[in-house]
Design a protein around this motif. Structure first.
Motif, short mmCIF file in Angstrom:
data_model
loop_
_atom_site.label_atom_id
_atom_site.label_comp_id
_atom_site.label_asym_id
_atom_site.label_seq_id
_atom_site.Cartn_x
_atom_site.Cartn_y
_atom_site.Cartn_z
N GLY A 199 0.66 -1.09 0.01
CA GLY A 199 0.05 -0.02 -0.05
C GLY A 199 0.74 1.48 0.13
N LEU A 200 2.00 1.26 0.92
CA LEU A 200 2.97 2.42 0.75
C LEU A 200 3.32 2.53 -0.51
CD1 LEU A 200 5.05 2.16 4.14
CD2 LEU A 200 3.54 4.17 3.37
N ALA A 201 3.97 1.56 -1.16
CA ALA A 201 4.64 1.60 -2.61
C ALA A 201 3.62 2.23 -3.47
CB ALA A 201 5.10 0.23 -2.98
N ARG A 202 2.71 1.67 -3.32
CA ARG A 202 1.38 2.29 -4.51
C ARG A 202 1.14 3.56 -4.28
NH1 ARG A 202 -2.59 -0.87 -2.68
NH2 ARG A 202 -2.29 -2.72 -4.16
N ALA A 203 0.94 4.02 -3.04
CA ALA A 203 0.46 5.52 -2.63
C ALA A 203 1.65 6.52 -3.26
CB ALA A 203 0.21 5.62 -1.18
N PHE A 204 2.98 5.86 -2.78
CA PHE A 204 3.97 6.97 -3.18
C PHE A 204 4.01 7.19 -4.80
CE2 PHE A 204 5.13 7.31 0.97
CZ PHE A 204 6.15 8.13 1.15
N ALA A 205 3.81 5.82 -5.38
CA ALA A 205 3.75 5.97 -6.90
C ALA A 205 2.45 7.03 -7.42
CB ALA A 205 3.28 4.57 -7.64
N ARG A 206 1.46 6.75 -6.71
CA ARG A 206 0.44 7.77 -7.33
C ARG A 206 0.84 9.53 -7.20
NH1 ARG A 206 -5.40 6.40 -5.08
NH2 ARG A 206 -5.89 8.46 -6.27
N LEU A 207 1.66 9.90 -5.94
CA LEU A 207 2.04 10.84 -5.63
C LEU A 207 2.99 11.51 -6.77
CD1 LEU A 207 2.73 10.93 -1.97
CD2 LEU A 207 0.69 11.99 -3.20
N ALA A 208 3.96 10.50 -7.29
CA ALA A 208 5.21 10.71 -8.11
C ALA A 208 4.69 10.88 -9.45
CB ALA A 208 6.16 9.66 -7.88
N VAL A 209 3.62 10.43 -9.82
CA VAL A 209 3.40 10.61 -11.33
C VAL A 209 2.07 11.36 -11.48
CG1 VAL A 209 4.01 7.97 -11.69
CG2 VAL A 209 1.53 8.67 -11.23
N ALA A 210 1.76 11.97 -10.68
CA ALA A 210 0.47 12.96 -10.39
C ALA A 210 0.61 14.06 -11.49
CB ALA A 210 0.11 13.45 -9.19
N GLU A 211 -0.25 14.52 -12.27
CA GLU A 211 -0.15 15.53 -13.12
C GLU A 211 -0.26 16.99 -12.40
OE1 GLU A 211 -0.23 15.43 -16.52
OE2 GLU A 211 -0.05 13.35 -16.41
N PRO A 212 0.73 17.81 -13.10
CA PRO A 212 0.69 19.32 -12.61
C PRO A 212 -0.76 19.72 -12.48
CG PRO A 212 2.40 18.89 -14.34
CD PRO A 212 1.43 17.83 -14.20
N GLY A 213 -0.78 20.60 -11.34
CA GLY A 213 -2.15 21.05 -11.16
C GLY A 213 -2.74 20.43 -10.20
N THR A 214 -2.58 19.20 -9.63
CA THR A 214 -3.10 18.29 -8.65
C THR A 214 -2.58 18.48 -7.46
OG1 THR A 214 -1.63 16.37 -9.22
CG2 THR A 214 -3.61 16.61 -10.57
N HIS A 215 -3.39 18.22 -6.45
CA HIS A 215 -2.87 18.20 -4.99
C HIS A 215 -1.75 17.31 -4.87
CE1 HIS A 215 -5.58 21.15 -3.85
NE2 HIS A 215 -6.66 20.36 -3.78
N GLU A 216 -1.91 16.10 -5.43
CA GLU A 216 -0.80 15.07 -5.45
C GLU A 216 0.43 15.69 -5.96
OE1 GLU A 216 -4.90 12.90 -5.56
OE2 GLU A 216 -3.89 14.77 -6.18
N HIS A 217 0.39 16.30 -7.09
CA HIS A 217 1.53 16.89 -7.81
C HIS A 217 2.38 17.80 -6.87
CE1 HIS A 217 4.05 19.36 -10.42
NE2 HIS A 217 4.46 18.13 -11.05
N ARG A 218 1.46 18.48 -6.26
CA ARG A 218 2.08 19.62 -5.29
C ARG A 218 2.90 18.97 -4.22
NH1 ARG A 218 -0.05 24.35 -2.38
NH2 ARG A 218 2.20 24.42 -2.30
N VAL A 219 2.31 18.11 -3.54
CA VAL A 219 2.99 17.45 -2.61
C VAL A 219 4.39 16.75 -3.15
CG1 VAL A 219 3.19 15.39 -1.03
CG2 VAL A 219 1.18 16.78 -1.28
N ALA A 220 4.36 16.32 -4.16
CA ALA A 220 5.69 15.76 -4.70
C ALA A 220 6.69 16.68 -5.26
CB ALA A 220 5.41 14.74 -6.17
N ALA A 221 6.10 17.53 -5.82
CA ALA A 221 6.92 18.85 -6.10
C ALA A 221 7.62 19.68 -5.09
CB ALA A 221 6.26 19.66 -7.12
N ALA A 222 7.09 19.42 -3.93
CA ALA A 222 7.64 20.29 -2.86
C ALA A 222 8.36 19.57 -2.17
CB ALA A 222 6.36 20.75 -1.96
#
Length: 327
Positions: A199-222
């Protein structure tokens, strides 16, 4: 109390002193390829574990979804288990200041800074253990700011029944795909839900590949932009993110680590005995299993005798793993 003993997993690392293996660390590890398929599986990655502070990027995502307004620096610190260095404390205080509050509102466990020189300077300045210096103060400051943004009460924000914590639990379950079997109390006082290494590996992958403009992408970019705020001087999270382009990475207490690359390759592991010592070595070997050379010396752990190198911690898997007698 009747407890269910977890499976110890497979050997992930050896501690070598002189010419003998002194200690053995077992655990559970999963590396996923860009398509989400198992590239390397050791132990039982579908067994429930406490991910500890590896959850912080997921919790930060939940806070963004609840409406908190954070700069990229502040968001990186919300994901952090920081050293308590001056900049870490400054950013935590700045988060609180955005909602007109100060460190008196923090409910995390008082502590000294993790980094030795920062702890010494803090004490020389007349301070003792305080919540603002504790490594989770960024997360807790962001939790307070989230409550203000969402119109939730600040009092009791760290309690399991608080609206903030119920919201964060739902976000964690969504990203990991694994509802928790257990919810305990983390070292900082916030709720700690269980999940799985997968579950952890899956969740981090979702953050890492998220499209710009999404909250997920903001977390990874920060996290990518401010690795020093995610951990600090001399810490493997900071050094690894500086060395590996695009990597997001977050360790947790008791031997947990999770990370992912921009193409979706990801990894997570749990050292069964909770030891921190083998974590950098296991992390480096897991990255190599995904085709990434860690770079630098952060993934090497030296064993000392009378202050001099007399051995090292070795990964028990991967291309560089030595062949042990009797194996």
């Amino acid at each position: 109390m009747r407890l269910q003993a977890p499976a110890p997993g497979e050997v992930l690392a050896w501690v070598v002193r002189g010419t003998m293996v002194e200690s053995v660390h077992t655990g559970h590890l999963l590396a996923l390829d860009a398509a989400g398929h198992d590239a390397l599986r050791l132990g039982e990655p579908d067994q429930q574990i406490y991910p500890r502070s590896s959850l912080k990027p997921l919790q930060a995502l939940g806070m963004l979804r609840a409406g908190v307004a954070l700069t990229d620096e502040q968001l990186a610190l919300a994901c952090a288990s920081h050293n308590g260095e001056p900049r870490h404390r400054e950013v935590a205080a700045a988060i609180l200041a955005t909602v007109g509050l100060d460190a008196a509102v923090l409910a995390n466990t008082p502590d000294l800074p993790l980094e030795r020189s920062a702890a010494l300077a803090w004490q020389v300045a007349g301070h003792g253990p305080e919540p603002i210096a504790q490594n989770c103060s960024g997360k807790h400051a962001a939790m307070v700011a989230t409550c203000v943004a969402a119109g939730w009460p600040v009092a009791g924000y760290h309690e399991p029944g608080h609206p903030l914590q119920r919201h964060l639990l739902a976000v964690i379950a969504e990203l990991t795909g694994a509802a928790p079997d257990h919810v305990a109390v983390d070292g900082c006082g916030a709720p700690q839900p269980s999940t799985t290494v997968r579950g952890l590996a899956r969740a981090f992958a979702r953050l890492a590949v998220a499209e710009p403009g999404t909250h997920e992408h903001r977390v990874a970019a920060a996290m990518r932009a401010h690795p020093h705020l995610v951990a600090g001087t001399g810490r493997e999270d900071t050094e690894a993110m500086r060395a590996v382009p695009g990597l997001i990475l977050k360790g947790g207490a008791d031997g947990v680590h999770a990370g992912a690359l921009p193409d979706g390759r990801s990894l997570a592991f749990k050292i069964s005995d909770g030891a921190a010592r083998p974590r950098p070595v296991v992390l480096g070997a897991a990255l190599r299993a995904l085709g990434i050379e860690p770079g630098g010396s952060w993934a090497q752990v030296t064993v000392l005798g009378h202050g001099a190198p007399v051995g090292e911690v070795l990964a028990a898997f991967g291309l560089d793993a030595p062949v042990m007698a009797g194996a």
